[in-house]
Design a protein around this motif. Structure first.
Motif: not given
Length: 457
Positions: A280-294, A302-307
């Motif tokens: 899976s690729l883990y990255y920071n969604k643009e202009q947010s503190n959300i982490v995305v799992r692709y 597969l998942a996304q969550r704000a830090l």
């Protein structure tokens, strides 16, 4: 040379003088010069003298004389042909002699080139040995068989001595044999290293430039959770306003530019601090503190969550900016996020994430300013922070999550292209991947390890 040819009675004498440039023909009294031949330089080839015609009858003997004269002429022509052939053969021999001299020169050149190639090959082996040498003081600290360590030291010492003196005795040692000995030693050392657990960073060497491509800023990585035979490379150019991820089946394909697949993410990314972990690729969604799992396999998020409280969009970036507020990384202990919050006065915060759900398992607040950090990476649960992204950067600070303690360190490393915008550790390869001003490079790391033995619980 004089040749006397006899004929039956009545007596008729034919005297032939051949090849006689210094002889003067003096026929006996009552004899006369009947015929002569000369070469182009006026040299006498043959002369015929015979009795005066009134001494013999003009009968069948005259025909015999003519026949003899024809034979003499044929002999003269044969001698001339032999002379020409001799001169031609002499010229051929001279030509062959020149060719032999040219071959001797070429052989000498080939021998000199062979020595040059041998010298270069032996130097490469010597450099390989120099890279292995720093492993010895580390191995001496391990809880392992001291006899094995002594054997390693003795083999390296012997091989180093041979390689050092090889320049004075080129050809005295077989290169292939030495190469196999070095490879065997390296294989045994790496087999020993495979038994190691986590360690402390001691040294950074290199880098090796893998490729030059893309813009000044970007990220590239391999998956530390796959086997070495599955060495796919992912490539994400620039730090903002992009969704395109390029995949290469191997490092060789990456270097040659042979792309195998292109992914289009559902959200654009921010920064360059992405990581691929267990498919899976883990990255920071643009202009947010959300982490995305692709997921690369399914092509879905597969998942996304704000830090919680994490700064983003250049609120707490690294020293070079580029929306590098949230840094995702992986090591031997799992998946991590490094960022900063207002609640921690803009200092670095470390969160250990659950890879499936992205839920923070544990969090540590440090006292190191995120804006003063050049880059950072995790090794064995310890965060290492550089003091700059420019020339002269070094690892300056470390925070151990196992003991919740920090220390200031001084571990320099070479920054050949003057601007680092991504620095991430790969636990499988025990190496640092970096994006260095449009160059994709790899640093080697040396760790102080502790070997688990059967006595350890």
């Amino acid at each position: 040379m004089r040749v006397l040819l006899g004929v039956p009675t009545p007596i008729f004498l034919l005297i032939v003088y051949g090849l006689c440039p210094s002889m003067t023909i003096g026929p006996k009294e009552g004899w006369q010069v009947y015929s002569s031949a000369q070469d182009a330089d006026g040299r006498c080839i043959c002369t015929v003298v015979a009795p005066e015609q009134n001494l013999c009858s003009r009968d069948a003997k005259s025909r015999q004389l003519r026949q003899l004269l024809e034979k003499v002429q044929n002999m003269s022509q044969s001698i001339e042909v032999l002379n020409l052939r001799t001169q031609r053969d002499f010229q051929y021999v001279m030509k062959m002699e020149n060719q032999m001299k040219g071959l001797r020169t070429k052989f000498r050149q080939i021998e000199e080139d062979r020595k040059t190639i041998m010298a270069r090959n032996f130097k490469e082996l010597k450099d390989r040995m120099d890279e292995l040498q720093p492993l010895i003081p580390v191995l001496e600290q391990y809880k392992t068989d001291t006899k094995l360590i002594s054997q390693f030291k003795e083999e390296i010492r012997n091989l180093s001595a041979v390689l050092t003196g090889i320049q004075d005795e080129l050809g005295a040692y077989d290169y292939d044999e030495l190469y196999h000995r070095v490879m065997s030693l390296e294989s045994r050392l790496r087999s020993c290293m495979s038994k190691l657990t986590c360690g402390k960073l001691m040294k950074i060497t290199g880098p090796v430039t893998i490729k030059t491509s893309g813009t000044r800023f970007g990220a590239w990585m391999t998956d530390p959770m796959t086997s070495p035979r599955n060495n796919r490379v992912w490539y994400m150019d620039t730090y903002t306003n992009s969704k395109v991820v390029r995949e290469y089946k191997s490092m060789e394909d990456f270097v040659s530019g042979q792309e195998s697949r292109t992914y289009y993410l559902p959200f654009k990314w921010a920064g360059t601090n992405h990581v691929v972990y267990n498919g899976s690729l883990y990255y920071n969604k643009e202009q947010s503190n959300i982490v995305v799992r692709y997921s690369f396999e399914t092509g879905r998020v597969l998942a996304q969550r704000a830090l919680e409280y994490a700064g983003f969009h250049n609120v707490y970036p690294y020293t070079w900016g580029g929306f590098s507020d949230i840094d995702l990384m992986a090591d031997e202990m799992g998946l991590w996020a490094v960022y900063a919050t207002n609640q921690n006065a803009g200092n670095v915060v470390i969160s250990h994430l659950e890879p499936e759900t992205l839920e923070p398992l544990s969090t540590w607040n440090t006292e190191y300013s995120k804006r003063n950090a050049g880059e950072s990476f995790m090794i064995c649960g310890t965060l290492y922070v550089t003091n700059s992204h420019l020339t002269g950067a070094k690892v300056y600070y470390s925070y151990d999550t196992k003991t919740s303690t920090y220390e200031y360190v001084d571990i320099p490393f070479h920054n050949p292209y003057f601007h680092i915008s991504m620095l991430d550790y790969n636990a499988r390869e025990r190496a640092l991947y970096a994006w260095n001003n449009g160059h994709q490079v790899i640093f080697n790391v040396t760790l102080y390890h502790v070997i688990k033995t059967e006595d350890d619980s």
